[in-house]
Design a protein around this motif. Structure first.
Motif, PDB file in Angstrom:
ATOM      1  N   ASN A  48      66.630 -69.809 -86.353  1.00 37.40           N
ATOM      2  CA  ASN A  48      67.251 -69.932 -87.675  1.00 37.40           C
ATOM      3  C   ASN A  48      68.740 -70.246 -87.588  1.00 37.40           C
ATOM      4  O   ASN A  48      69.274 -71.001 -88.402  1.00 37.40           O
ATOM      5  CB  ASN A  48      67.030 -68.657 -88.485  1.00 37.40           C
ATOM      6  N   ARG A  49      69.407 -69.665 -86.601  1.00 40.31           N
ATOM      7  CA  ARG A  49      70.835 -69.972 -86.454  1.00 40.31           C
ATOM      8  C   ARG A  49      71.059 -71.456 -86.151  1.00 40.31           C
ATOM      9  O   ARG A  49      71.953 -72.088 -86.717  1.00 40.31           O
ATOM     10  CB  ARG A  49      71.448 -69.099 -85.355  1.00 40.31           C
ATOM     11  N   LEU A  50      70.241 -72.016 -85.272  1.00 44.82           N
ATOM     12  CA  LEU A  50      70.439 -73.426 -84.914  1.00 44.82           C
ATOM     13  C   LEU A  50      69.973 -74.349 -86.036  1.00 44.82           C
ATOM     14  O   LEU A  50      70.592 -75.391 -86.281  1.00 44.82           O
ATOM     15  CB  LEU A  50      69.702 -73.740 -83.608  1.00 44.82           C
ATOM     16  N   ALA A  51      68.902 -73.979 -86.729  1.00 44.82           N
ATOM     17  CA  ALA A  51      68.463 -74.780 -87.878  1.00 44.82           C
ATOM     18  C   ALA A  51      69.531 -74.765 -88.972  1.00 44.82           C
ATOM     19  O   ALA A  51      69.815 -75.793 -89.611  1.00 44.82           O
ATOM     20  CB  ALA A  51      67.139 -74.250 -88.425  1.00 44.82           C
TER      21      ALA A  51
ATOM     22  N   GLY B 293      62.363 -63.420 -75.089  1.00 47.47           N
ATOM     23  CA  GLY B 293      62.687 -62.241 -75.880  1.00 47.47           C
ATOM     24  C   GLY B 293      61.562 -61.843 -76.812  1.00 47.47           C
ATOM     25  O   GLY B 293      60.398 -62.198 -76.628  1.00 47.47           O
ATOM     26  N   THR B 294      61.936 -61.125 -77.865  1.00 46.36           N
ATOM     27  CA  THR B 294      60.954 -60.676 -78.849  1.00 46.36           C
ATOM     28  C   THR B 294      60.749 -61.743 -79.918  1.00 46.36           C
ATOM     29  O   THR B 294      61.510 -62.715 -80.009  1.00 46.36           O
ATOM     30  CB  THR B 294      61.432 -59.388 -79.526  1.00 46.36           C
ATOM     31  N   VAL B 295      59.751 -61.520 -80.756  1.00 48.71           N
ATOM     32  CA  VAL B 295      59.500 -62.426 -81.872  1.00 48.71           C
ATOM     33  C   VAL B 295      60.720 -62.487 -82.783  1.00 48.71           C
ATOM     34  O   VAL B 295      61.162 -63.571 -83.192  1.00 48.71           O
ATOM     35  CB  VAL B 295      58.248 -61.979 -82.657  1.00 48.71           C
ATOM     36  N   GLU B 296      61.287 -61.341 -83.093  1.00 47.22           N
ATOM     37  CA  GLU B 296      62.422 -61.309 -84.022  1.00 47.22           C
ATOM     38  C   GLU B 296      63.654 -61.979 -83.412  1.00 47.22           C
ATOM     39  O   GLU B 296      64.364 -62.729 -84.097  1.00 47.22           O
ATOM     40  CB  GLU B 296      62.740 -59.867 -84.412  1.00 47.22           C
ATOM     41  N   GLU B 297      63.927 -61.725 -82.151  1.00 44.92           N
ATOM     42  CA  GLU B 297      65.068 -62.367 -81.486  1.00 44.92           C
ATOM     43  C   GLU B 297      64.906 -63.888 -81.485  1.00 44.92           C
ATOM     44  O   GLU B 297      65.861 -64.635 -81.712  1.00 44.92           O
ATOM     45  CB  GLU B 297      65.203 -61.851 -80.058  1.00 44.92           C
ATOM     46  N   THR B 298      63.688 -64.342 -81.227  1.00 41.96           N
ATOM     47  CA  THR B 298      63.422 -65.778 -81.189  1.00 41.96           C
ATOM     48  C   THR B 298      63.584 -66.390 -82.584  1.00 41.96           C
ATOM     49  O   THR B 298      64.177 -67.464 -82.737  1.00 41.96           O
ATOM     50  CB  THR B 298      62.008 -66.036 -80.648  1.00 41.96           C
ATOM     51  N   ARG B 299      63.066 -65.702 -83.600  1.00 40.23           N
ATOM     52  CA  ARG B 299      63.194 -66.220 -84.974  1.00 40.23           C
ATOM     53  C   ARG B 299      64.659 -66.341 -85.373  1.00 40.23           C
ATOM     54  O   ARG B 299      65.073 -67.350 -85.954  1.00 40.23           O
ATOM     55  CB  ARG B 299      62.455 -65.297 -85.940  1.00 40.23           C
TER      56      ARG B 299
ATOM     57  N   SER C 143      75.425 -76.700 -71.582  1.00 41.42           N
ATOM     58  CA  SER C 143      74.196 -76.464 -70.814  1.00 41.42           C
ATOM     59  C   SER C 143      74.504 -76.332 -69.334  1.00 41.42           C
ATOM     60  O   SER C 143      73.846 -75.563 -68.624  1.00 41.42           O
ATOM     61  CB  SER C 143      73.199 -77.605 -71.035  1.00 41.42           C
ATOM     62  N   THR C 144      75.486 -77.090 -68.856  1.00 42.29           N
ATOM     63  CA  THR C 144      75.880 -76.996 -67.459  1.00 42.29           C
ATOM     64  C   THR C 144      76.471 -75.619 -67.169  1.00 42.29           C
ATOM     65  O   THR C 144      76.186 -75.009 -66.138  1.00 42.29           O
ATOM     66  CB  THR C 144      76.905 -78.088 -67.118  1.00 42.29           C
ATOM     67  N   LYS C 145      77.283 -75.129 -68.089  1.00 45.96           N
ATOM     68  CA  LYS C 145      77.938 -73.826 -67.889  1.00 45.96           C
ATOM     69  C   LYS C 145      76.933 -72.676 -67.937  1.00 45.96           C
ATOM     70  O   LYS C 145      76.975 -71.774 -67.081  1.00 45.96           O
ATOM     71  CB  LYS C 145      79.014 -73.613 -68.949  1.00 45.96           C
ATOM     72  N   TYR C 146      76.031 -72.695 -68.909  1.00 44.97           N
ATOM     73  CA  TYR C 146      75.188 -71.533 -69.142  1.00 44.97           C
ATOM     74  C   TYR C 146      73.782 -71.657 -68.555  1.00 44.97           C
ATOM     75  O   TYR C 146      73.157 -70.643 -68.245  1.00 44.97           O
ATOM     76  CB  TYR C 146      75.073 -71.272 -70.650  1.00 44.97           C
ATOM     77  N   GLY C 147      73.245 -72.872 -68.445  1.00 44.24           N
ATOM     78  CA  GLY C 147      71.856 -73.041 -68.048  1.00 44.24           C
ATOM     79  C   GLY C 147      70.913 -72.770 -69.209  1.00 44.24           C
ATOM     80  O   GLY C 147      71.286 -72.133 -70.200  1.00 44.24           O
ATOM     81  N   LYS C 148      69.670 -73.237 -69.092  1.00 43.53           N
ATOM     82  CA  LYS C 148      68.735 -73.103 -70.208  1.00 43.53           C
ATOM     83  C   LYS C 148      68.496 -71.648 -70.598  1.00 43.53           C
ATOM     84  O   LYS C 148      68.555 -71.284 -71.775  1.00 43.53           O
ATOM     85  CB  LYS C 148      67.401 -73.778 -69.880  1.00 43.53           C
ATOM     86  N   GLY C 149      68.222 -70.791 -69.618  1.00 40.35           N
ATOM     87  CA  GLY C 149      67.898 -69.410 -69.931  1.00 40.35           C
ATOM     88  C   GLY C 149      68.996 -68.721 -70.712  1.00 40.35           C
ATOM     89  O   GLY C 149      68.743 -68.077 -71.741  1.00 40.35           O
ATOM     90  N   ASN C 150      70.229 -68.845 -70.268  1.00 43.51           N
ATOM     91  CA  ASN C 150      71.349 -68.202 -70.957  1.00 43.51           C
ATOM     92  C   ASN C 150      71.652 -68.860 -72.291  1.00 43.51           C
ATOM     93  O   ASN C 150      72.159 -68.205 -73.215  1.00 43.51           O
ATOM     94  CB  ASN C 150      72.589 -68.216 -70.070  1.00 43.51           C
ATOM     95  N   CYS C 151      71.345 -70.142 -72.413  1.00 46.17           N
ATOM     96  CA  CYS C 151      71.560 -70.807 -73.707  1.00 46.17           C
ATOM     97  C   CYS C 151      70.703 -70.181 -74.808  1.00 46.17           C
ATOM     98  O   CYS C 151      71.041 -70.258 -75.985  1.00 46.17           O
ATOM     99  CB  CYS C 151      71.250 -72.304 -73.603  1.00 46.17           C
ATOM    100  N   LEU C 152      69.613 -69.548 -74.436  1.00 43.96           N
ATOM    101  CA  LEU C 152      68.715 -68.956 -75.421  1.00 43.96           C
ATOM    102  C   LEU C 152      69.116 -67.528 -75.799  1.00 43.96           C
ATOM    103  O   LEU C 152      68.577 -66.983 -76.763  1.00 43.96           O
ATOM    104  CB  LEU C 152      67.278 -68.966 -74.890  1.00 43.96           C
ATOM    105  N   THR C 153      70.046 -66.925 -75.034  1.00 44.36           N
ATOM    106  CA  THR C 153      70.360 -65.512 -75.273  1.00 44.36           C
ATOM    107  C   THR C 153      71.851 -65.206 -75.320  1.00 44.36           C
ATOM    108  O   THR C 153      72.259 -64.271 -76.011  1.00 44.36           O
ATOM    109  CB  THR C 153      69.728 -64.643 -74.161  1.00 44.36           C
ATOM    110  N   ASN C 154      72.668 -65.951 -74.593  1.00 45.99           N
ATOM    111  CA  ASN C 154      74.099 -65.636 -74.500  1.00 45.99           C
ATOM    112  C   ASN C 154      74.798 -65.938 -75.822  1.00 45.99           C
ATOM    113  O   ASN C 154      74.716 -67.062 -76.329  1.00 45.99           O
ATOM    114  CB  ASN C 154      74.724 -66.446 -73.367  1.00 45.99           C
ATOM    115  N   PRO C 155      75.515 -64.959 -76.411  1.00 55.95           N
ATOM    116  CA  PRO C 155      76.154 -65.191 -77.714  1.00 55.95           C
ATOM    117  C   PRO C 155      77.129 -66.362 -77.733  1.00 55.95           C
ATOM    118  O   PRO C 155      77.156 -67.128 -78.704  1.00 55.95           O
ATOM    119  CB  PRO C 155      76.874 -63.863 -77.981  1.00 55.95           C
TER     120      PRO C 155
END
Length: 860
Positions: A228-231, A218-224, A162-174
């Motif tokens: 799902n990946r984290l679950a 992001g979009t609905v599909e990106e968020t889903r 989280s320190t490296k990427y920050g919250k925003g990037n944690c949600l999108t950065n591969p």
């Protein structure tokens, strides 16, 4: 068979068997390694216990000692973290909490790749979980916080992803998402070093919430897909526990939540916003009358369980509100709720953890008791069932809340809990088995300022626990510092009267906690008691109960309270701002001192050079009162000091200067001052200079210089009205300000705003009174660019929707409150003044700028 190494002796037919036997888990390991879940979510979205399929209903707190600022503060205070955890978890047990949640500071226990780091923070978290389990408190863990660990201090350099990427990037950065997958898998697989059980297998950990307050863009599909990946990362470990995701943020993506592979949604509630910077006042029951989820009718959502991960009546210091919030939670279908956040005992004197929250049994006893009663509401009220509308539902089931009395209470055949003085009588005192309270009731009379608990161990035997006195000496919601105490503790021995049928009179009192050697008998129903735990036994009864015996989830002798650290004298007195001439003036002060004062006196300065001295009388534990008679209450300024005499020395307030005003070398020239006016003098409800910092609303309104020489105004500048609610509103609680003029209210019939438009064009302003029920009565004024007085007849005010201020989190909650209850306007009941730009303005004008400057609001 070839020897694989020189240190191995190969015996044909034995090696395989030996290895197989070595790899077999022991019976203890077997019981701890089989993935099981103590809870599940049924097809109707109800979280249930696997053991008997009953509904889950758990209520408690967040608590953060193993991490971030609390971890560092305990080190600075030289308090062992384990000791702090032991003490606070005991208080959780006393308050009846059965739920715990925390967002783990992943930044402190992970590296940038998402590997779990076994360090002191994780060890202490293991210790905390083990202690919670001992008290039968169930746990929901949010493994990812996305926060840094600094607040309220500067951020530290931490090793996590989280320190490296920050919250925003944690949600999108591969790469960040891969790190989170790795971390979640290792986290739920982690074996608690104190229990020997992996988190994923611990039956007292009932669920996981993936992360804390993600803000998806992001979009609905990106968020889903992300969810799902984290679950899946959690479930791939074999974890069978319910998995939750935050539904109260980014609700425009709600379809992604409903379609994701999660079992339920988590929600927050801060009904009065956050971080006002001071205590806010008024009746906030209207703010918490309902928890309306905008997608509650969605069929997919209805099959998902609902959790409140955080809630608080932030910046509200009163005790009436939490049970009402709990009622609204149950009506909305929530099954788990945890307040944010319980202040660690050793940090609570300063409230540096989160200044907008203040919760601790020792230092905020009435609020803590309110939370205890809220837990009873949460466990008792049926799930999803409405219990009426405000204000009729302020009495519901066996509960009552009262803003006017600052009281929450529960009373049924067996339990009697209350947060303040009450006259309510339990219906069957002989059936009572649990009492918790503050102040006086028909069952317990006690003038101390700490909480007390009475629990029936058996017929004729009760355990009594008495906390020391706590007094707020500063606003706990103002800027916090470890150099500033906001609440102080004082240990005193006081009289207590207990009226319980099975104890009758002259019962025996025996100390239980370590060092408590009390052994005495009551005189009738009354006895002297100091902080500690005690056994109260019917006269002549023999009991086998010992101090070391266990009872429910505590040991009888347990007692935790801070020592008295009162090192200086405090005089807590707020003079009335303005009073009417010719009427006596009552002075009340709360005096806290290391030594009991010999005298407390008023030094009154009138027209003579020498002061008149008026002795103040002690009326309760710390309260002293006196009356200044009408002969001194003439138009002009009333000036006085309060002096405390102890051990031959004097100290004078408000400055706290050494010495007395009567001494020749006393130089303090800043007495308490009260304006004394004629009864027909206009009554000021709001003054931007004095009161601007105490306005709360849905935006920030600065105080700036006025167009007029030497004056200041509250500046409300609006670029456009295209926002939810289409209003910019502020509110000021004036009830304390006008307390000395309240009796004159019936002389006035006009409300006046002194101010001007700041845009060069007239601006329409809605001005409204808010009464002690939270109802609003308003009307419109047009204010132009010329500074002046703009009046409205009070008789022209009409009942209007009250704007819920400050705005709540989550932001989808209703912006207004209104019901059809008929209630006539009564100026004597008004407490706050509200001013708004937006209501009544046509939508076609929303895109233009508006501005108004308000200097004063007054009655004439």
């Amino acid at each position: 068979m070839k020897n694989p190494g020189k240190n191995f002796l190969i015996i044909p037919g034995v090696v395989f068997i030996s290895l197989f036997i070595c790899l077999l888990p022991t019976p203890a390991q077997q019981s701890k390694s089989v993935p099981k879940s103590s809870t599940y979510v049924d097809k109707h979205g109800v979280l249930r216990w696997a053991s008997d399929k009953s509904e889950v209903a758990l209520f408690g707190v967040n608590y953060t000692t193993p991490f971030a600022h609390p971890y560092r503060m305990h080190k600075r205070l030289n308090i062992p973290h384990e000791k702090a955890i032991d003490q606070d978890v005991y208080h959780f047990a006393r308050l009846g909490f059965d739920a715990f949640r925390v967002h783990v500071w992943d930044c402190e226990i992970s590296d940038t790749l998402g590997n779990l780091i076994e360090n002191e923070h994780l060890r202490l978290f293991d210790y905390l979980l083990a202690k919670l389990k001992e008290r039968k408190i169930k746990i929901l863990i949010t493994p990812i916080a996305y926060w840094g660990n600094g607040y309220p201090e500067p951020e530290e350099k931490t090793p996590g992803f989280s320190t490296k990427y920050g919250k925003g990037n944690c949600l999108t950065n591969p790469e960040a998402i891969k790190a989170q997958e790795r971390y979640l898998g290792q986290f739920v697989n982690h074996v608690n070093q104190y229990t020997g059980i992996a988190y994923k297998n611990d039956p007292d950990i009932i669920a996981f919430e993936i992360s804390n307050e993600p803000h998806h863009g992001g979009t609905v599909e990106e968020t889903r897909i992300f969810i799902n990946r984290l679950a899946k990362a959690i479930r791939n470990t074999g974890c069978a526990k319910p998995v939750f995701y935050n539904f109260s943020h980014s609700i425009h993506l709600a379809e992604a939540y409903f379609d994701a592979d999660v079992d339920g949604g988590t929600f927050q509630w801060y009904p009065a916003g956050l971080v006002k910077g001071n205590e806010i006042h008024g009746n906030f029951l209207t703010n918490v009358a309902d928890y309306d989820i905008p997608f509650s009718e969605n069929k997919k959502f209805q099959k998902m369980a609902k959790v409140v991960y955080e809630f608080d009546a932030a910046d509200i210091g009163r005790s009436y509100i939490y049970p009402y919030m709990a009622k609204s939670f149950r009506e909305a279908g929530f099954q788990f709720a945890t307040q944010f956040a319980y202040d660690p005992l050793h940090m609570a004197p300063f409230n540096t953890d989160y200044q907008t929250h203040y919760m601790n049994l020792a230092y905020a006893p009435q609020k803590a008791l309110s939370l205890k009663i809220a837990g009873e509401v949460f466990r008792k009220m049926p799930l999803g069932k409405e219990s009426g509308n405000y204000p009729a539902d302020t009495v519901f089931d066996v509960f009552r809340v009262s803003y006017k009395s600052d009281l929450a209470e529960m009373v049924n055949d067996e339990k009697f809990f209350y947060t303040n003085n009450t006259t309510t009588r339990p219906p069957f005192p002989e059936k009572l088995n649990a009492i918790a309270g503050f102040g006086n009731s028909p069952v317990v009379q006690y003038e101390g300022l700490g909480a007390y608990f009475l629990d029936q161990i058996e017929y004729g035997v009760w355990r009594l626990e008495v906390m020391p006195d706590a007094v707020w000496v500063d606003d706990p919601f103002a800027k916090a510092s470890p150099r500033k105490e906001v609440s102080v503790i004082s240990w005193n021995t006081r009289k207590m009267t207990v009226n319980l049928p099975d104890l009758e009179q002259d019962f025996k009192i025996t100390g239980l906690n370590d060092g408590n050697i009390v052994s005495q008998s009551a005189q009738g129903n009354t006895f002297e008691v100091g902080p500690g735990s005690y056994l109260l036994v019917y006269k002549g009864k023999n009991t086998a109960w010992k101090a070391t015996d266990k009872w429910k989830n505590i040991t009888l002798k347990e007692f935790v309270a801070p020592v008295s650290k009162l090192k200086k004298t405090y005089v807590l007195h707020q003079p009335l701002e303005e009073i009417s001439a010719g009427k006596p003036y009552g002075v009340e002060a709360k005096v806290m001192s290391p030594d009991v004062p010999d005298k407390v006196e008023i030094f009154l300065y009138g027209r003579r050079w020498r002061p008149e001295i008026i002795e103040m009388k002690k009326t309760t534990a710390y309260t002293y009162t006196a009356t200044i008679d009408t002969a001194h209450i003439r138009e002009g300024m009333l000036r006085y000091y309060i002096a405390v005499k102890s051990k031959g020395a004097g100290m004078t307030f408000p400055s706290g200067s050494e010495g007395l005003p009567s001494e020749w070398d006393f130089y303090d020239q800043n007495p308490y001052m009260v304006r004394v006016v004629d009864s027909v003098t206009p009554i000021c409800l709001f003054d931007a200079v004095k009161d601007g910092g105490y306005v709360y609303g849905n935006s920030w309104f600065p105080v700036v210089p006025s167009k007029e020489a030497g004056e200041s105004v509250l500046n409300i500048n609006i670029r456009n009205l295209n926002r939810e609610g289409h209003n910019y509103s502020g509110r000021f609680f004036f009830a304390d300000k006008v307390k000395g003029r309240r009796a004159d209210f019936d002389r006035f019939n006009i409300l006046v705003i002194n101010g001007y438009s700041t845009t060069g064009k007239p601006v329409q302003v809605q001005v409204a009174f808010i009464d002690n029920m939270g109802y609003a009565y308003g009307g419109f004024l047009e204010i132009d660019s010329e500074p002046g007085n703009y009046p409205i007849n009070i008789s022209d005010l009409e009942r209007i929707p009250a704007i819920n201020l400050p705005n709540a989190y989550p932001t989808f909650l209703p912006a207004y409150f209104f019901n059809d209850t008929e209630k006539e306007f009564n100026l004597m009941n008004m407490e706050s003044i509200q001013f708004s730009v937006g209501p009544g303005i046509p939508e076609s004008e929303y895109n233009r700028a508006f501005g108004v400057a308000i200097g004063k609001i007054f009655l004439k």
